[in-house]
Design an enzyme around this catalytic site. Sequence first.
Site, PDB file in Angstrom:
ATOM      1  N   LYS A  53       0.841  -1.209   0.000  1.00 37.20           N
ATOM      2  CA  LYS A  53       0.000   0.000   0.000  1.00 37.20           C
ATOM      3  C   LYS A  53       0.872   1.253   0.000  1.00 37.20           C
ATOM      4  O   LYS A  53       0.603   2.208  -0.729  1.00 37.20           O
ATOM      5  CB  LYS A  53      -0.935  -0.012   1.221  1.00 37.20           C
ATOM      6  CG  LYS A  53      -2.058  -1.035   1.089  1.00 37.20           C
ATOM      7  CD  LYS A  53      -2.837  -1.233   2.385  1.00 37.20           C
ATOM      8  CE  LYS A  53      -3.861  -2.347   2.233  1.00 37.20           C
ATOM      9  NZ  LYS A  53      -4.543  -2.698   3.487  1.00 37.20           N
ATOM     10  N   GLN A  97      -4.611  -1.151   9.682  1.00 38.96           N
ATOM     11  CA  GLN A  97      -4.479  -2.501   9.132  1.00 38.96           C
ATOM     12  C   GLN A  97      -5.033  -3.526  10.119  1.00 38.96           C
ATOM     13  O   GLN A  97      -4.645  -3.553  11.280  1.00 38.96           O
ATOM     14  CB  GLN A  97      -3.001  -2.783   8.812  1.00 38.96           C
ATOM     15  CG  GLN A  97      -2.761  -4.113   8.133  1.00 38.96           C
ATOM     16  CD  GLN A  97      -3.404  -4.196   6.749  1.00 38.96           C
ATOM     17  OE1 GLN A  97      -3.336  -3.272   5.950  1.00 38.96           O
ATOM     18  NE2 GLN A  97      -4.061  -5.321   6.469  1.00 38.96           N
ATOM     19  N   ASP A 120     -10.957   3.426   4.399  1.00 34.33           N
ATOM     20  CA  ASP A 120     -11.460   2.070   4.146  1.00 34.33           C
ATOM     21  C   ASP A 120     -12.985   1.986   4.161  1.00 34.33           C
ATOM     22  O   ASP A 120     -13.543   0.929   3.879  1.00 34.33           O
ATOM     23  CB  ASP A 120     -10.916   1.118   5.225  1.00 34.33           C
ATOM     24  CG  ASP A 120      -9.669   0.405   4.758  1.00 34.33           C
ATOM     25  OD1 ASP A 120      -9.524   0.201   3.533  1.00 34.33           O
ATOM     26  OD2 ASP A 120      -8.844   0.043   5.614  1.00 34.33           O
TER      27      ASP A 120
END
Length: 306
Positions: A53, A97, A120
């Site tokens: 990422k 994460q 997200d």
Amino acid sequence: MSATVLDGKKVSAEIRAELTERVERLTRTYRPPGLAVILAGHDPASEIYVRNKVKACAEAGIRSFQSTPAASVSTEELLVLVDSYNRNPEVDGILIQMPLPPQVDAQRILLSVDPSKDADGFHPLNVGNLVANRPGPRSCTPAGVMELLRRYEVPLAGRRAVVVGRSDIVGKPMALLLLHANATVTICHSRTKDLAHECSRAEILVAAMGKPALIDRSFIREGAVVIDVGINRITDRDEVHRLFQHDPARLQAFARSGSVVVGDVDPLSMIQRSSAYTPVPGGVGPLTIAMLLSNTVSLAEQHLLS
Ligand code: NDP
């Protein structure tokens, strides 16, 4: 007729190329978009995801900020960290994460992210936006699947879609996005009776279980569009040879490395039965990162241009 390969690598490259102009405009006029990534502990898979990422951000001209607290981090310490990114005017998106270490209250952490920086789309406010079909960041993997279907002009309205898996990250948002595209949606899970029967009715079948090649030919309706979200690493030699007997290159790769990645769908059945499918790897995976970048750029535009 042979099935169309829904090429996630190609579509991901297209999406990223389209972002370049938007990133350049923001950078020229104000500053580069910024994404903060929090990785707690040393989960090996998470470390690889985060590395990819951060690399993808750099390639797209997005500035990334990384924090790697120890596996022993407390909920309170993480809340302080998230708060510092919430206040940082150079940060447009925050990504936490998953999974977080077991002692951390993950729900509290997700809730503490400023919804306008929710890269997200996991904050309950944005989940609500999704349910109500209002604008807002969407969970990256299902958003990527929708983008893939759109670019390959796969019709959805009025078609029967079956999503296998009901996680907050993939299955549920996937089902809602298909519903908003006017598909008739069924959601299956581990308590579903006769999964094969449910799946065999699908014109669009999305598998997101994390069960290697569980979906075989008896689950796939002839001519269905099959989206295989699953990523499973397998090491059993007999299983690898059974699943990839048609694919010498994969068998060679297995001989070299001792493992191979397979989706939730039996690869040969998918090729033979579907009208279009996502390969694993190279299908859904590359789109997840592309949509993370896309979400970050959209958040930056909201912060800087509106
Ligand atoms: P979860 O483990 O959170 O959810 C799995 C879901 O599958 C659950 O809803 C579970 O049902 C259901 N399920 C499990 N076993 C069965 C079964 N035998 N029959 C029917 N349903 C079953 O996984 P995620 O949603 O996070 O991920 C799913 C897969 O997608 C994984 O392989 C993951 O690695 C992959 N993934 C890939 C991404 C990509 O970029 N390509 C991104 C994210 C995930 P129940 O709720 O009843 O337990």
